[in-house]
Design a protein around this motif. Structure first.
Motif, PDB file in Angstrom:
ATOM      1  N   VAL A  57       6.615   4.789   0.741  1.00 27.11           N
ATOM      2  CA  VAL A  57       6.910   6.361   1.400  1.00 27.11           C
ATOM      3  C   VAL A  57       7.000   7.029   0.176  1.00 27.11           C
ATOM      4  O   VAL A  57       7.892   6.904   0.025  1.00 27.11           O
ATOM      5  CB  VAL A  57       7.244   6.218   2.630  1.00 27.11           C
ATOM      6  CG1 VAL A  57       7.988   7.457   3.396  1.00 27.11           C
ATOM      7  CG2 VAL A  57       7.103   5.205   3.955  1.00 27.11           C
ATOM      8  N   ASN A  58       6.368   8.281   0.191  1.00 25.75           N
ATOM      9  CA  ASN A  58       7.363   9.333  -0.822  1.00 25.75           C
ATOM     10  C   ASN A  58       8.265  10.324   0.166  1.00 25.75           C
ATOM     11  O   ASN A  58       7.607  10.723   1.079  1.00 25.75           O
ATOM     12  CB  ASN A  58       5.766  10.794  -1.257  1.00 25.75           C
ATOM     13  CG  ASN A  58       5.159   9.078  -2.109  1.00 25.75           C
ATOM     14  OD1 ASN A  58       4.913   9.335  -3.312  1.00 25.75           O
ATOM     15  ND2 ASN A  58       3.807   8.582  -1.302  1.00 25.75           N
ATOM     16  N   LEU A  59       9.449  10.438  -0.943  1.00 23.62           N
ATOM     17  CA  LEU A  59      10.087  10.779  -0.149  1.00 23.62           C
ATOM     18  C   LEU A  59       9.852  12.913  -0.692  1.00 23.62           C
ATOM     19  O   LEU A  59       9.916  13.015  -2.077  1.00 23.62           O
ATOM     20  CB  LEU A  59      11.425  10.400  -0.350  1.00 23.62           C
ATOM     21  CG  LEU A  59      11.631   9.177  -0.321  1.00 23.62           C
ATOM     22  CD1 LEU A  59      13.186   8.919  -0.325  1.00 23.62           C
ATOM     23  CD2 LEU A  59      11.672   9.526   1.724  1.00 23.62           C
ATOM     24  N   VAL A  63       8.957   0.816 -11.248  1.00 26.91           N
ATOM     25  CA  VAL A  63       8.908   2.724 -12.558  1.00 26.91           C
ATOM     26  C   VAL A  63       7.711   2.248 -12.236  1.00 26.91           C
ATOM     27  O   VAL A  63       6.947   0.946 -12.389  1.00 26.91           O
ATOM     28  CB  VAL A  63       9.852   2.335 -13.893  1.00 26.91           C
ATOM     29  CG1 VAL A  63       8.726   1.549 -14.595  1.00 26.91           C
ATOM     30  CG2 VAL A  63       9.437   3.997 -14.602  1.00 26.91           C
ATOM     31  N   LYS A  64       7.115   3.897 -11.679  1.00 27.99           N
ATOM     32  CA  LYS A  64       5.681   4.507 -11.630  1.00 27.99           C
ATOM     33  C   LYS A  64       5.404   4.852 -13.140  1.00 27.99           C
ATOM     34  O   LYS A  64       6.065   6.332 -13.018  1.00 27.99           O
ATOM     35  CB  LYS A  64       4.957   4.343 -10.231  1.00 27.99           C
ATOM     36  CG  LYS A  64       5.291   4.123  -9.727  1.00 27.99           C
ATOM     37  CD  LYS A  64       4.072   4.678  -8.149  1.00 27.99           C
ATOM     38  CE  LYS A  64       2.836   4.509  -7.948  1.00 27.99           C
ATOM     39  NZ  LYS A  64       3.028   4.403  -6.249  1.00 27.99           N
ATOM     40  N   ILE A  65       4.265   4.207 -13.734  1.00 28.31           N
ATOM     41  CA  ILE A  65       3.721   5.193 -14.281  1.00 28.31           C
ATOM     42  C   ILE A  65       3.244   6.326 -14.123  1.00 28.31           C
ATOM     43  O   ILE A  65       1.917   6.253 -13.235  1.00 28.31           O
ATOM     44  CB  ILE A  65       3.286   4.106 -15.495  1.00 28.31           C
ATOM     45  CG1 ILE A  65       4.041   2.713 -16.074  1.00 28.31           C
ATOM     46  CG2 ILE A  65       2.991   4.927 -16.768  1.00 28.31           C
ATOM     47  CD1 ILE A  65       3.558   2.048 -17.019  1.00 28.31           C
ATOM     48  N   PHE A 117      10.399   3.190  -1.269  1.00 20.69           N
ATOM     49  CA  PHE A 117      10.562   4.628  -1.278  1.00 20.69           C
ATOM     50  C   PHE A 117      10.065   4.930  -2.863  1.00 20.69           C
ATOM     51  O   PHE A 117      11.008   4.808  -3.849  1.00 20.69           O
ATOM     52  CB  PHE A 117      11.995   5.529  -0.677  1.00 20.69           C
ATOM     53  CG  PHE A 117      11.804   5.222   0.785  1.00 20.69           C
ATOM     54  CD1 PHE A 117      11.107   6.077   1.279  1.00 20.69           C
ATOM     55  CD2 PHE A 117      13.009   5.007   1.304  1.00 20.69           C
ATOM     56  CE1 PHE A 117      11.564   6.124   3.380  1.00 20.69           C
ATOM     57  CE2 PHE A 117      13.682   4.431   3.028  1.00 20.69           C
ATOM     58  CZ  PHE A 117      13.066   5.711   3.659  1.00 20.69           C
ATOM     59  N   GLU A 118       9.201   6.423  -2.561  1.00 19.65           N
ATOM     60  CA  GLU A 118       8.556   7.138  -4.169  1.00 19.65           C
ATOM     61  C   GLU A 118       9.699   7.578  -3.881  1.00 19.65           C
ATOM     62  O   GLU A 118       9.131   9.222  -3.623  1.00 19.65           O
ATOM     63  CB  GLU A 118       7.538   6.857  -4.008  1.00 19.65           C
ATOM     64  CG  GLU A 118       6.494   5.167  -4.093  1.00 19.65           C
ATOM     65  CD  GLU A 118       5.468   4.761  -4.636  1.00 19.65           C
ATOM     66  OE1 GLU A 118       4.429   6.357  -4.896  1.00 19.65           O
ATOM     67  OE2 GLU A 118       4.886   3.690  -4.270  1.00 19.65           O
ATOM     68  N   LEU A 119      10.706   7.937  -5.224  1.00 18.93           N
ATOM     69  CA  LEU A 119      10.970   9.687  -5.565  1.00 18.93           C
ATOM     70  C   LEU A 119      10.641   9.606  -6.882  1.00 18.93           C
ATOM     71  O   LEU A 119      11.080   9.302  -7.495  1.00 18.93           O
ATOM     72  CB  LEU A 119      12.334   9.520  -4.995  1.00 18.93           C
ATOM     73  CG  LEU A 119      12.919   7.650  -5.371  1.00 18.93           C
ATOM     74  CD1 LEU A 119      13.745   7.911  -6.311  1.00 18.93           C
ATOM     75  CD2 LEU A 119      14.038   7.393  -4.448  1.00 18.93           C
ATOM     76  N   VAL A 178      10.903   4.788  -8.829  1.00 17.53           N
ATOM     77  CA  VAL A 178      10.885   6.012  -9.560  1.00 17.53           C
ATOM     78  C   VAL A 178       9.461   6.729  -9.557  1.00 17.53           C
ATOM     79  O   VAL A 178       8.697   6.070 -10.229  1.00 17.53           O
ATOM     80  CB  VAL A 178      11.494   6.163 -11.034  1.00 17.53           C
ATOM     81  CG1 VAL A 178      11.214   7.444 -11.426  1.00 17.53           C
ATOM     82  CG2 VAL A 178      13.050   5.779 -10.692  1.00 17.53           C
ATOM     83  N   ASP A 179       8.856   7.801  -9.462  1.00 15.28           N
ATOM     84  CA  ASP A 179       7.339   7.726  -9.438  1.00 15.28           C
ATOM     85  C   ASP A 179       7.562   8.368 -10.498  1.00 15.28           C
ATOM     86  O   ASP A 179       8.041   9.938 -10.827  1.00 15.28           O
ATOM     87  CB  ASP A 179       6.605   9.204  -7.727  1.00 15.28           C
ATOM     88  CG  ASP A 179       5.423   8.613  -7.362  1.00 15.28           C
ATOM     89  OD1 ASP A 179       4.847   8.704  -8.594  1.00 15.28           O
ATOM     90  OD2 ASP A 179       5.350   8.805  -6.557  1.00 15.28           O
ATOM     91  N   ASP A 180       5.851   8.892 -10.969  1.00 14.63           N
ATOM     92  CA  ASP A 180       5.544   9.894 -11.671  1.00 14.63           C
ATOM     93  C   ASP A 180       6.367   9.828 -13.065  1.00 14.63           C
ATOM     94  O   ASP A 180       6.558  10.783 -14.138  1.00 14.63           O
ATOM     95  CB  ASP A 180       5.787  11.601 -11.599  1.00 14.63           C
ATOM     96  CG  ASP A 180       4.371  11.551  -9.907  1.00 14.63           C
ATOM     97  OD1 ASP A 180       3.781  11.245  -9.869  1.00 14.63           O
ATOM     98  OD2 ASP A 180       4.960  12.803  -9.260  1.00 14.63           O
ATOM     99  N   ALA A 229       1.476  -1.205   0.061  1.00 11.23           N
ATOM    100  CA  ALA A 229       0.204   0.031  -0.260  1.00 11.23           C
ATOM    101  C   ALA A 229       0.922   1.412   0.148  1.00 11.23           C
ATOM    102  O   ALA A 229       2.124   1.187   0.845  1.00 11.23           O
ATOM    103  CB  ALA A 229      -0.992   0.127   0.870  1.00 11.23           C
ATOM    104  N   GLU A 230       0.223   2.140  -0.403  1.00 13.13           N
ATOM    105  CA  GLU A 230       0.962   3.596  -1.012  1.00 13.13           C
ATOM    106  C   GLU A 230       0.434   4.340   0.214  1.00 13.13           C
ATOM    107  O   GLU A 230      -0.940   3.953   0.584  1.00 13.13           O
ATOM    108  CB  GLU A 230       0.840   4.316  -1.603  1.00 13.13           C
ATOM    109  CG  GLU A 230       2.064   5.750  -2.296  1.00 13.13           C
ATOM    110  CD  GLU A 230       1.709   6.404  -3.606  1.00 13.13           C
ATOM    111  OE1 GLU A 230       1.488   5.759  -4.179  1.00 13.13           O
ATOM    112  OE2 GLU A 230       2.430   7.421  -3.158  1.00 13.13           O
ATOM    113  N   ALA A 231       1.403   4.977   1.520  1.00 10.76           N
ATOM    114  CA  ALA A 231       1.190   5.588   2.341  1.00 10.76           C
ATOM    115  C   ALA A 231       1.165   7.128   2.071  1.00 10.76           C
ATOM    116  O   ALA A 231       1.477   7.444   1.235  1.00 10.76           O
ATOM    117  CB  ALA A 231       1.900   6.045   3.311  1.00 10.76           C
TER     118      ALA A 231
HETATM  119 CA    CA Z   1       4.200   8.221  -4.840  1.00  9.51          CA
END
Ligand code: CA
Ligand code: C2E
Ligand code: CA
Ligand code: CA
Length: 278
Positions: A115-117, A198-200, A147-149, A177-179, A57-59
């Motif tokens: 968790v987003n950084l 990698v997150k599209i 960690f999502e960055l 890698v986010d976005d 799950a993403e926080a």
């Molecule tokens: Ca994110």
């Protein structure tokens, strides 16, 4: 006419004044908001494709502000990021999320938390050691933390951020890698980044049903990700059509309203319960 012009300027100045006032208030109130329990962490599930197994799950942070109501992180995170307080925000979310992962583990659920950084965390050489400490405190193995960055947060100051990322990865924390696809993302950068996932970006996934260009971007990112041995995650999956297309493209993980919106801790637990009952 000159008078109208003055009025316009005055109205503009007042409106700008209010924007700055609100930002200033958010900065000055954030610390006490943390202590007062106004900051909450919500959770949005991630599932493996095609069988929908829950993988984590993403926080996502929320602020219930006494005067302004429920504030979106898009409004207050950038404000908090501009100050030293983002460190307190990241560790607040991290500690909450790790406590959740430990609870899930104790119930036999192996789920990771993402968790987003912020760019500031990546510039802080003490960050990895403090993360190690938080993992130890919560008694959670590093591979259950992601960690999502964003690429731009890494590229803002690669000489500082890359050593921090390499250290986190050596510890066994998963990096995403986010976005991806927005901003200056490029093939060359992705290859150099020490990441696992990698997150599209959701804009492409949302557009896939109506825009062939978006569809082509999603397909290319899945292929690129796999050729670099990365796990590919799609966010913004809102309907079955998008999900089916992602399955066809062999995208690994989906996140979006189709599976669930981000939910408060209690509602997420209820959602989990209903799902594992079946
Ligand atoms: Ca994110
Ligand atoms: P993000 O990391 O890209 O998070 C995904 C955003 O997409 C979330 O917005 C989520 O609610 C939304 N979303 C999820 N599924 C769907 C869908 O199917 N359709 C649509 N239209 N949207 C979907 P949210 O929660 O408002 O967060 C916005 C941004 O705020 C996040 O974008 C992230 O950049 C930032 N943020 C959130 N929590 C934190 C945090 O704890 N720390 C930091 N530094 N940033 C955070
Ligand atoms: Ca994203
Ligand atoms: Ca975003």
């Amino acid at each position: 006419a000159a008078r109208n012009g003055d009025d316009g300027v005055r109205r503009y100045a007042t409106a700008m004044g209010q924007v700055f006032l609100r930002r200033f208030q958010l900065v000055t109130q954030f610390r006490q908001a943390l202590d007062a329990g106004q900051i909450e962490v919500h959770y949005q599930p991630k599932v493996a494709l095609p069988h929908r197994k829950l993988v984590g799950a993403e926080a996502l942070v929320r602020w219930s502000h006494p005067e302004y109501g429920r504030l979106s992180p898009d409004e207050f995170v950038p404000v908090v990021e501009a100050t030293g307080l983002v460190d307190a925000l990241t560790f607040f979310v991290l500690e909450r999320a790790l406590t959740k992962v430990r609870e899930w583990m104790d119930r036999g659920l192996r789920m990771s938390a993402a968790v987003n950084l912020s760019v500031r965390n990546l510039a802080d050489e003490s960050f990895p050691d403090r993360v190690a400490e938080a993992l130890q405190q919560a008694n959670v193995p590093p591979e259950l933390l992601t960690f999502e960055l964003t690429e731009s947060s890494v590229m803002a100051d690669p000489d500082r951020s890359l050593p921090v990322l390499r250290r986190l990865r050596t510890m066994g924390v998963v990096l995403a890698v986010d976005d991806f696809g927005t901003g200056y993302s490029s093939l060359a950068y992705l290859r150099q980044l020490p990441v696992d996932e990698v997150k599209i970006d959701k804009s492409f996934v949302l557009g896939m049903g109506t825009d062939l260009g978006d569809m082509a971007v999603v397909r290319s990112i899945v292929e690129l990700g796999h050729s670099l041995d990365l796990v590919v995650v799609a966010e913004g999956v809102e309907d079955d059509a998008a999900r089916d297309q992602l399955v066809t493209m062999r995208c690994d993980i989906a996140q979006g309203y189709l599976i669930s919106r981000p939910l408060s801790e209690d509602r997420f637990e209820a959602w989990l319960h209903a799902r594992t009952e079946r």
